[in-house]
Design an enzyme around this catalytic site. Structure first.
Site, PDB file in Angstrom:
ATOM      1  N   GLN A  54       0.816  -1.222   0.000  1.00  0.00           N
ATOM      2  CA  GLN A  54       0.000   0.000   0.000  1.00  0.00           C
ATOM      3  C   GLN A  54       0.849   1.270   0.000  1.00  0.00           C
ATOM      4  OE1 GLN A  54      -2.603  -1.601   3.391  1.00  0.00           O
ATOM      5  NE2 GLN A  54      -3.977  -0.194   2.343  1.00  0.00           N
ATOM      6  N   LEU A 103      -7.485   1.824   3.875  1.00  0.00           N
ATOM      7  CA  LEU A 103      -6.858   3.122   3.579  1.00  0.00           C
ATOM      8  C   LEU A 103      -6.626   3.308   2.080  1.00  0.00           C
ATOM      9  CD1 LEU A 103      -4.264   3.237   6.497  1.00  0.00           C
ATOM     10  CD2 LEU A 103      -6.399   4.529   6.320  1.00  0.00           C
ATOM     11  N   HIS A 144      -7.538  -9.376   6.181  1.00  0.00           N
ATOM     12  CA  HIS A 144      -7.570  -8.188   5.322  1.00  0.00           C
ATOM     13  C   HIS A 144      -6.149  -7.778   4.921  1.00  0.00           C
ATOM     14  CE1 HIS A 144      -9.165  -4.091   4.147  1.00  0.00           C
ATOM     15  NE2 HIS A 144      -7.858  -3.876   4.230  1.00  0.00           N
ATOM     16  N   GLU A 145      -5.249  -7.710   5.890  1.00  0.00           N
ATOM     17  CA  GLU A 145      -3.877  -7.255   5.588  1.00  0.00           C
ATOM     18  C   GLU A 145      -3.140  -8.260   4.695  1.00  0.00           C
ATOM     19  OE1 GLU A 145      -3.100  -4.268   5.980  1.00  0.00           O
ATOM     20  OE2 GLU A 145      -4.900  -3.948   7.171  1.00  0.00           O
ATOM     21  N   HIS A 148      -3.870  -8.128   0.993  1.00  0.00           N
ATOM     22  CA  HIS A 148      -3.133  -7.099   0.238  1.00  0.00           C
ATOM     23  C   HIS A 148      -1.864  -7.674  -0.400  1.00  0.00           C
ATOM     24  CE1 HIS A 148      -5.263  -3.362   0.897  1.00  0.00           C
ATOM     25  NE2 HIS A 148      -5.311  -3.548   2.208  1.00  0.00           N
TER      26      HIS A 148
HETATM   27 NI    NI Z   1      -6.563  -2.439   3.450  1.00  0.00          NI
END
Ligand code: NI
Length: 191
Positions: A54, A103, A144-145, A148
């Site tokens: 990210q 985010l 969730h992380e 990514h």
């Molecule tokens: Ni996220």
């Protein structure tokens, strides 16, 4: 330390599979400084987690921390955790519905089904092995992380698009109902 720019949905970096980090690379000063930046950027944005991808580094590293988070006031706390090359393995078939945000996906939330218990295997930032079980809402944050790192965003996993909402409308129309779900998950899974 430096605050990094957070990639937004549509940027191709978010859609690639991040690569593993070698032990030598992990021990380097530049990687340790990068991890400091990851944590600082997560704190600055009030994130519950942030993956390296990210902030435009497609490597298998992510940070998690929940400490009375204003973005997620109902989330159980998670101590600051750095995962390097994490592997998550579901335990059992139990799942729950988690209202997620990201985010990298501005002003949008949606319901995602997550495993209620997962085994977490990874290295910490110093290369020491981690192996433990995460449960409930906390397990949802881990999933969730780690998504990514495989180029997956929560919106890909939203089964019912009518759950999608802005943060303002979440607060107005969805938060009370979701707090009830959180209370049930915490009651059953302890976090
Ligand atoms: Ni996220």
């Amino acid at each position: 330390m430096t605050l990094r720019k957070i990639a937004q949905i549509g940027h191709p970096v978010l859609r690639q599979r991040a690569r593993e980090v070698s032990p030598e690379e992990l021990a380097s000063d530049s990687m340790q400084a990068f991890i400091d930046d990851l944590v600082e950027t997560m704190h600055d944005a009030n994130g519950a987690g942030l993956a390296a991808i990210q902030i435009h580094e497609p490597i298998r590293v992510c940070a998690l921390e929940v400490k009375d988070n204003p973005r997620y006031p109902y989330k159980p706390n998670i101590p600051l955790t750095i995962l390097v090359n994490p592997v998550l393995t579901p335990i059992g078939d139990d799942t729950f519905e988690n209202y997620e945000g990201c985010l990298s996906v501005p002003d949008l939330r949606g319901v995602v089904r997550r495993h209620a218990q997962i085994r977490v295997q990874a290295l910490d930032r110093h290369g020491a092995p981690l192996d433990y079980v995460a449960r409930g809402i906390t397990a949802g944050t881990y999933q969730h992380e780690c998504d990514h790192l495989d180029g997956v965003l929560f919106v890909d996993r939203v089964e019912d698009p009518t759950t999608l909402c802005t943060w303002k409308e979440f607060g107005r129309h969805r938060e009370e109902g979701f707090k009830q779900t959180v209370a049930e998950v915490v009651e059953r899974w302890g976090s």
